[in-house]
Design a protein around this motif. Structure first.
Motif, PDB file in Angstrom:
ATOM      1  N   ARG A  98      -8.167  23.262 -29.239  1.00  0.00           N
ATOM      2  CA  ARG A  98      -7.889  24.314 -28.391  1.00  0.00           C
ATOM      3  C   ARG A  98      -8.791  25.679 -28.952  1.00  0.00           C
ATOM      4  O   ARG A  98      -9.315  26.204 -28.160  1.00  0.00           O
ATOM      5  CB  ARG A  98      -6.394  24.773 -28.359  1.00  0.00           C
ATOM      6  N   ARG A 102     -11.945  27.355 -26.744  1.00  0.00           N
ATOM      7  CA  ARG A 102     -11.822  28.649 -26.289  1.00  0.00           C
ATOM      8  C   ARG A 102     -13.024  29.372 -26.706  1.00  0.00           C
ATOM      9  O   ARG A 102     -13.726  30.216 -26.071  1.00  0.00           O
ATOM     10  CB  ARG A 102     -10.729  29.573 -26.995  1.00  0.00           C
ATOM     11  N   THR A 106     -15.550  31.316 -24.543  1.00  0.00           N
ATOM     12  CA  THR A 106     -15.934  32.752 -24.486  1.00  0.00           C
ATOM     13  C   THR A 106     -17.523  32.823 -24.590  1.00  0.00           C
ATOM     14  O   THR A 106     -18.152  34.013 -24.138  1.00  0.00           O
ATOM     15  CB  THR A 106     -15.301  33.244 -25.811  1.00  0.00           C
ATOM     16  N   SER A 194     -11.207  32.943 -30.391  1.00  0.00           N
ATOM     17  CA  SER A 194     -12.099  33.491 -29.081  1.00  0.00           C
ATOM     18  C   SER A 194     -11.865  35.324 -29.218  1.00  0.00           C
ATOM     19  O   SER A 194     -12.800  35.779 -28.841  1.00  0.00           O
ATOM     20  CB  SER A 194     -11.541  33.120 -28.059  1.00  0.00           C
TER      21      SER A 194
END
Length: 210
Positions: A98, A102, A106, A194
């Motif tokens: 995860r 991200r 980004t 992020s």
């Protein structure tokens, strides 16, 4: 829900979907292989994850789509792709997956991502001869390259079905450079999120050349 628990009509549709996905990937040049599936497991055996059906699977890498179609005729084989020739993959746990996803989002960097029901994520890349030492030494990080394989959707798995987090067609079927994804995974492993990365415009997806 596993394939053995589905009504007959659903099992038939599932076989058709697996076959269609396998043929489509083979036409794009991906090294598709048939894998084991729950209904074919030995009596009393616990189903976890698929492995190649054929012992000589290495010699079958790169089979013509017509051969791939024949493999999936009448059997709901799992959909496997051999790694190390066209595609590699880095397998990580849910937390790292995860965080890395991200960071990729980004920064606007494309990467097809597969999620498995056991909480593991697969980041697909071009092939590479090396993996950064920090990733190679990290607990829970597995590198799938020459001599290995990965399951692709909609392969059945323990407690569910493999699915895409980010589909390859979103990015025009372009595989990201291994070094780029490895670098993002290293950053995610170090705890970068992020929120720490400068936002970049998302790259527009290009139509598939195939």
């Amino acid at each position: 829900m596993l394939e053995t628990e589905l009504p007959e009509s659903w099992r038939g549709a599932f076989r058709i979907e697996l076959r269609a996905e396998a043929i489509g990937l083979a036409w794009r040049g991906w090294p598709v292989l048939p894998g084991t599936y729950p209904a074919a497991a030995a009596s009393g055996a616990s189903w976890t994850r698929p492995v190649p059906v054929h012992d000589d699977w290495r010699e079958r890498v790169g089979a013509h789509p017509q051969q791939v179609a024949a493999w999936w005729t009448g059997r709901p084989y799992s959909l496997l792709v051999a790694t190390g020739t066209i595609v590699d993959a880095v397998e990580v746990d849910d937390t790292l997956g995860r965080r890395a996803a991200r960071l990729l989002r980004t920064s606007g960097q494309p990467a097809p991502i597969v999620a498995m029901p056991n909480g593991r994520w697969l980041f697909l890349t071009t092939t590479s001869e090396t993996l950064p030492g920090v990733l190679a030494d990290a607990e829970g990080v597995d590198w799938h390259t020459e001599g290995s394989w990965i399951p692709l959707p909609p392969t059945p798995f323990e407690h569910g079905v493999v699915h895409w987090r980010v589909k390859p067609e979103v990015w025009g079927w372009r595989l990201p450079a291994a070094a780029t994804v490895h670098e993002v995974l290293v950053r995610a492993l170090s705890g970068e999120s992020s929120d720490d990365a400068p936002a970049q415009p998302v790259l527009a997806a290009r139509p598939s050349a195939a």
